[in-house]
Motif scaffolding. Structure first.
Motif, mmCIF file in Angstrom:
data_model
loop_
_atom_site.group_PDB
_atom_site.id
_atom_site.type_symbol
_atom_site.label_atom_id
_atom_site.label_comp_id
_atom_site.label_asym_id
_atom_site.label_seq_id
_atom_site.Cartn_x
_atom_site.Cartn_y
_atom_site.Cartn_z
ATOM 1 N N ALA A 1 0.841 -1.201 0.000
ATOM 2 C CA ALA A 1 0.000 0.000 0.000
ATOM 3 C C ALA A 1 0.875 1.250 0.000
ATOM 4 C CB ALA A 1 -0.904 0.000 1.230
ATOM 5 N N ARG B 1 -3.763 -3.932 1.667
ATOM 6 C CA ARG B 1 -4.421 -2.621 1.523
ATOM 7 C C ARG B 1 -4.377 -1.830 2.831
ATOM 8 N NH1 ARG B 1 -7.742 -5.912 -1.824
ATOM 9 N NH2 ARG B 1 -9.148 -6.381 -0.068
ATOM 10 N N CYS C 1 -3.965 -8.812 -8.150
ATOM 11 C CA CYS C 1 -3.777 -7.459 -7.614
ATOM 12 C C CYS C 1 -3.940 -6.342 -8.647
ATOM 13 C CB CYS C 1 -2.390 -7.350 -6.976
ATOM 14 S SG CYS C 1 -1.016 -7.462 -8.141
ATOM 15 N N ASP D 1 -6.387 -3.437 -7.791
ATOM 16 C CA ASP D 1 -5.910 -2.592 -6.689
ATOM 17 C C ASP D 1 -4.775 -1.681 -7.144
ATOM 18 O OD1 ASP D 1 -7.629 -3.334 -4.626
ATOM 19 O OD2 ASP D 1 -6.411 -5.060 -4.055
ATOM 20 N N ASP E 1 -6.257 1.089 -9.364
ATOM 21 C CA ASP E 1 -7.020 2.085 -8.603
ATOM 22 C C ASP E 1 -6.182 2.793 -7.537
ATOM 23 O OD1 ASP E 1 -9.192 1.386 -10.107
ATOM 24 O OD2 ASP E 1 -10.082 0.078 -8.594
ATOM 25 N N ARG F 1 -4.812 1.589 -4.758
ATOM 26 C CA ARG F 1 -4.837 1.047 -3.395
ATOM 27 C C ARG F 1 -3.535 0.318 -3.067
ATOM 28 N NH1 ARG F 1 -10.251 0.242 -5.127
ATOM 29 N NH2 ARG F 1 -9.677 -1.786 -6.009
ATOM 30 N N LEU F 2 -2.907 -0.247 -4.100
ATOM 31 C CA LEU F 2 -1.599 -0.874 -3.959
ATOM 32 C C LEU F 2 -0.663 -0.290 -5.006
ATOM 33 C CD1 LEU F 2 -2.520 -4.665 -3.498
ATOM 34 C CD2 LEU F 2 -1.989 -3.004 -1.710
#
Length: 305
Positions: free
Chosen positions: A171, A235, A248, A251, A254, A256-257
């Motif tokens: 994250a 996350r 993943c 994520d 977007d 998030r990661l």
């Protein structure tokens, strides 16, 4: 007398009786006249009785031949029927296909596309088994399986669909707190989540285009046998992990990661579709095979380079 009846010879006998001539029977069966004659002679030797009266102009059944004809005709007609039904089943997509796939991949990317397949082929059903353990297709009677691995040599038929990228992810908050690793040796000081369905979960291997190979031992608070289970902890900013891109990618997209050490690459497996030995597949299996190749090769997370 052997235990197994000579079904082929009885079918030949019935065809000779039906056509009234060895030559016509041979033509309809696509056999030589000698083969037909030998089949009938073989039966007569087994039975110890003649089945036909033979003259230069006429062929007629003996008493023994007439007694045997009804059952022999059933053997011929049943054989023809089962071949016709099997051929029709092989040509028309109909019936059940047994498919095995890894758990996370099946839930995330296989289950969502299967409704399109079922709508396209309403007479085909799919028996889907999701498990991360390797399944023996032949011993357990599966038609197809999805494998994410570097396949060892085997008798299975395999179609490579795409390469799978493995990414080191964490994250944004984790990297702010603990720093962003730039080299594999930096990972010895990071909180690493590991995947247990490999030979050495805490041993991570990387390759670099110019710096070669590097192996590092990692440690952390969490080890799982299913990589998707790491999502929440990642996350939450509690550690880093090596994750397949198919798990993943959303994520990462977007925010998030984030991926780290992108110039260092862990070993890349490939996504394969495998089936038991044998080049002939029933239509129900063939259409699912082609559908999966088409849809999975075009998925957003695939790496085909």
């Amino acid at each position: 007398m052997s235990k197994l009846p000579d079904f082929e010879a009885w079918a030949v006998f019935a065809k000779v009786a039906e056509t009234g001539a060895f030559a016509r029977a041979a033509s309809e069966l696509d056999l030589s006249k000698a083969t037909v004659s030998k089949a009938v002679s073989r039966l007569e030797a087994r039975m110890g009785a003649s089945l036909f009266h033979r003259t230069s102009r006429r062929l007629s059944l003996t008493e023994s031949g007439r007694a045997a004809l009804e059952r022999a005709s059933r053997i011929l007609s049943e054989g023809e029927a089962v071949e016709m039904e099997t051929a029709a089943q092989s040509a028309i997509p109909r019936g059940r296909v047994r498919l095995a796939a890894p758990m996370s991949f099946g839930l995330l990317h296989l289950a969502p596309i299967l409704p399109d397949f079922l709508a396209r082929y309403p007479e085909v059903s799919v028996d889907l088994n999701l498990a991360d353990e390797k399944i023996d297709l032949v011993a357990e009677g599966y038609d197809l399986a999805i494998r994410i691995a570097r396949l060892a040599d085997s008798s299975l038929l395999a179609r490579r669909i795409c390469e799978m990228r493995i990414m080191l992810v964490g994250a944004p908050g984790y990297f702010e707190a603990y720093g962003r690793p730039a080299h594999p040796r930096d990972l010895a000081h990071h909180r690493a989540f590991t995947y247990s369905n490999v030979e050495s979960p805490e041993t991570w291997r990387f390759s670099h285009a110019t710096e070669g190979d590097e192996t590092v031992t990692v440690s952390g608070q969490m080890r799982v046998n299913n990589s998707e289970a790491l999502g929440a902890a990642l996350r939450a900013g509690l550690g880093v992990a090596l994750q397949p891109e198919f798990i993943c990618w959303r994520d990462v997209l977007d925010g998030r990661l984030e991926a780290a050490m992108c110039d260092w690459s862990p070993p890349r497996p490939a996504l394969h579709l495998v089936s038991p030995p044998g080049r002939l597949r029933p239509a129900r299996v063939r259409v699912l095979f082609d559908f999966l190749v088409e849809r999975l090769a075009a998925a957003a997370w695939t790496t085909n380079a």
